[in-house]
Design a protein around this motif. Structure first.
Motif, short mmCIF file in Angstrom:
data_model
loop_
_atom_site.label_atom_id
_atom_site.label_comp_id
_atom_site.label_asym_id
_atom_site.label_seq_id
_atom_site.Cartn_x
_atom_site.Cartn_y
_atom_site.Cartn_z
N HIS A 180 -38.41 -16.11 91.14
CA HIS A 180 -39.03 -14.46 90.25
C HIS A 180 -40.02 -14.20 89.50
O HIS A 180 -39.23 -15.07 88.68
CB HIS A 180 -37.77 -12.98 90.99
N THR A 181 -40.70 -14.36 89.69
CA THR A 181 -41.47 -13.86 88.70
C THR A 181 -40.80 -12.99 87.57
O THR A 181 -40.23 -12.84 87.59
CB THR A 181 -43.50 -13.79 88.47
N PRO B 217 -36.89 -15.45 98.87
CA PRO B 217 -37.53 -15.85 97.92
C PRO B 217 -37.02 -16.45 97.10
O PRO B 217 -35.39 -15.98 96.87
CB PRO B 217 -38.04 -14.92 97.28
N ASN C 194 -46.31 -19.89 89.75
CA ASN C 194 -45.04 -20.75 90.63
C ASN C 194 -45.45 -20.73 91.80
O ASN C 194 -46.30 -19.47 92.92
CB ASN C 194 -44.68 -18.79 90.62
N VAL D 47 -43.16 -18.89 96.08
CA VAL D 47 -42.81 -17.23 95.72
C VAL D 47 -41.85 -17.12 97.56
O VAL D 47 -40.54 -16.77 97.33
CB VAL D 47 -43.86 -16.59 95.81
N TYR E 215 -50.84 -12.14 93.09
CA TYR E 215 -50.02 -12.51 94.45
C TYR E 215 -51.06 -13.36 95.59
O TYR E 215 -52.15 -12.92 95.35
CB TYR E 215 -49.08 -12.00 94.86
N TYR F 183 -47.91 -17.95 96.01
CA TYR F 183 -48.20 -18.33 94.99
C TYR F 183 -48.33 -17.00 94.16
O TYR F 183 -48.46 -16.03 94.32
CB TYR F 183 -49.53 -19.00 94.81
N SER F 184 -47.63 -17.08 92.35
CA SER F 184 -47.91 -16.01 91.51
C SER F 184 -48.62 -16.88 90.64
O SER F 184 -48.31 -17.95 89.97
CB SER F 184 -46.76 -15.36 91.37
#
Length: 470
Positions: free
Chosen positions: A182-183, A179, A421, A424, A397, A411-412
């Motif tokens: 990070h979200t 990754p 994002n 990911v 997600y 994707y998030s």
């Protein structure tokens, strides 16, 4: 004429005789090299392919799932026996406890029988495969004698060098993209770091049947049902279902022993308010799903057997007009995706007004047990470019199909910050090409996937997660 050309030709062939005629000279050439045995090469390729099929990772994970089920079930049996010893008064409670223990012993014995059968089968497969590999090795060594110019040896050396170079670049024997970002959503477990597993892999009661479906655990279980697992199979046209099936423990679902069994929504299938599509979840003793032939969410209360519906906004696409897809296939009737996280139930869908982009809404329960649509978030990413979605700690997600062995969480969308994002970069090892439903359970921090009729689960790794598994 150059002499060395004549010498090279003479080394390869032998002139056996010449026949002179008035107009031409005819020579018969016999090659000193043996013809290449293409039939043997094809036979070796088929043998190698058969070895791969015999020793597939699915078989290994099936055995691992049985061991995991036994590992959990035996301590539970010990606890029940201790409880019997404490409460044994020769009356009603002792009889009931003995009945429970008898059922547990029956299920454990079924698991042991299946494990013994699987172990014997694995040993036989291992012995057969080892012998076949030895035969392939001998034949390949024989075929190498035809490589007079050592072309294959040079190619093998180049492949080894390339592999070593890739390992050096990636810093490991099995490099996997990590990754990259990070979200920012808040989560009691810390940041969502990775997915590992599969932890459980089983074909369940109906191996190879019912391609579409869903399974998992209730994140908010009723008292006494904390260890229950549920299963919904689309038994009509791979589109519709009219009951949910329950298993008292994980080991029960692995060996295919359904207790307490089915809870029927309606005797007919399909009909008004029965299940349409595989994206189903259980939460708080109620099943949430796409109502049959409606742009609406249904909630089926397992205790009262009552159904409550939630109408989605005007323009919501339904009846297989807004499916999850990848380049080769769309997953039919996946217009609505019901998902859960620590805060409750969510629905993912799209509308004509949003031009097919993902829309996320919170499903709220009112005091009168009616449903309402809570806060809604609109994203900029098209739903048809996604294969599945799930929620973790208020973050949506989305996954996409990489190949038959790999799925990517790419994707998030963070509902706290509103940030998207697209990088990911978390990968899921698949046991079957298609993940037809995917849902996160905050009860045990696991992802539950239904894959071409197979039941698979994965462990979600967090930054602060304590190492436990219910």
């Amino acid at each position: 004429m150059k002499l060395y050309v004549i010498v090279s030709l003479w080394a390869l062939v032998t002139i056996t005789h010449q026949i002179k005629t008035q107009d031409n000279c005819v020579c018969e050439f016999i090659s000193s090299e043996k013809p290449f045995p293409y039939d043997k090469l094809k036979m070796m390729q088929d043998s190698a392919s058969n070895c791969n099929n015999l020793m597939s990772p699915q078989k290994a994970f099936g055995l691992e799932s049985l061991l995991l089920g036994l590992n959990r079930r035996l301590p539970q049996l010990e606890d029940d026996v201790e409880m019997l010893e404490k409460e044994d008064d020769g009356e009603l409670y002792g009889v009931l406890s003995l009945y429970v223990i008898e059922n547990e012993l029956t299920e454990i014995q079924a698991m042991i029988d299946k494990l013994n059968s699987s172990t014997s089968e694995h040993k036989r497969l291992g012995d057969d495969t080892a012998q076949k590999l030895e035969d392939v090795k001998e034949k390949m060594e024989e075929l190498e004698t035809f490589d007079a110019m050592q072309v294959m040896k040079k190619q093998q050396a180049n492949q080894r060098l390339k592999r070593d170079l890739d390992q050096c670049r990636n810093g490991g024997l099995h490099p996997r993209p990590q990754p990259t970002k990070h979200t920012e959503g808040t989560c009691p477990h810390g940041r969502f770091l990775n997915v590992t597993g599969p932890r459980v892999f089983t074909t369940g009661e109906y191996p190879g049947s019912y391609k579409y479906g869903a399974w998992g655990r209730d994140p908010k279980p009723e008292e006494g049902k904390e260890s229950w697992h549920w299963l919904v199979m689309l038994t009509s046209s791979n589109i519709y279902a009219h009951y949910v099936r329950f298993y008292s423990t994980l080991s029960s679902i692995i060996v295919g022993v359904s207790t307490p069994g089915n809870v029927l929504i309606h005797p007919s299938n399909p009909t008004t308010n029965t299940i349409q599509g595989p994206n189903v979840v259980l939460y708080g003793g109620a099943l949430y799903y796409n109502c049959y032939n409606k742009d609406a969410v249904c909630r089926f209360n397992l205790t009262t057997k009552s159904i409550t519906t939630l109408q989605l906004p005007k323009g919501t696409r339904y009846n297989s007009k807004a499916n999850f897809c990848h380049l080769d296939e769309c997953y039919v009737f996946t217009d609505l995706d019901l998902i859960t996280d620590e805060s409750g139930v969510w629905v993912v869908y799209t509308t004509n007004q949003d031009f097919g982009n993902l829309v996320l809404s919170k499903v709220e329960e009112e005091e009168n047990q009616l449903l309402s649509l809570g806060q809604t978030w609109r994203t900029s990413f098209p739903k048809s470019s996604v294969t599945n979605t799930f929620m973790v700690c208020g973050v949506l997600y989305a996954t996409r199909y990489v190949d038959k062995n790999l799925e990517e969480i790419f994707y998030s969308f963070d509902t706290t910050t509103g940030k998207e994002n697209l990088n990911v970069g978390i990968f899921i090892d698949k046991m079957s090409p298609n993940i037809l439903s995917l849902n996160y359970s905050p009860l045990d921090q696991m992802l539950y996937a239904y894959c071409d009729s197979k039941l698979v689960s994965y462990e979600v790794l967090f930054e602060k997660r304590s190492n436990f598994y219910l």
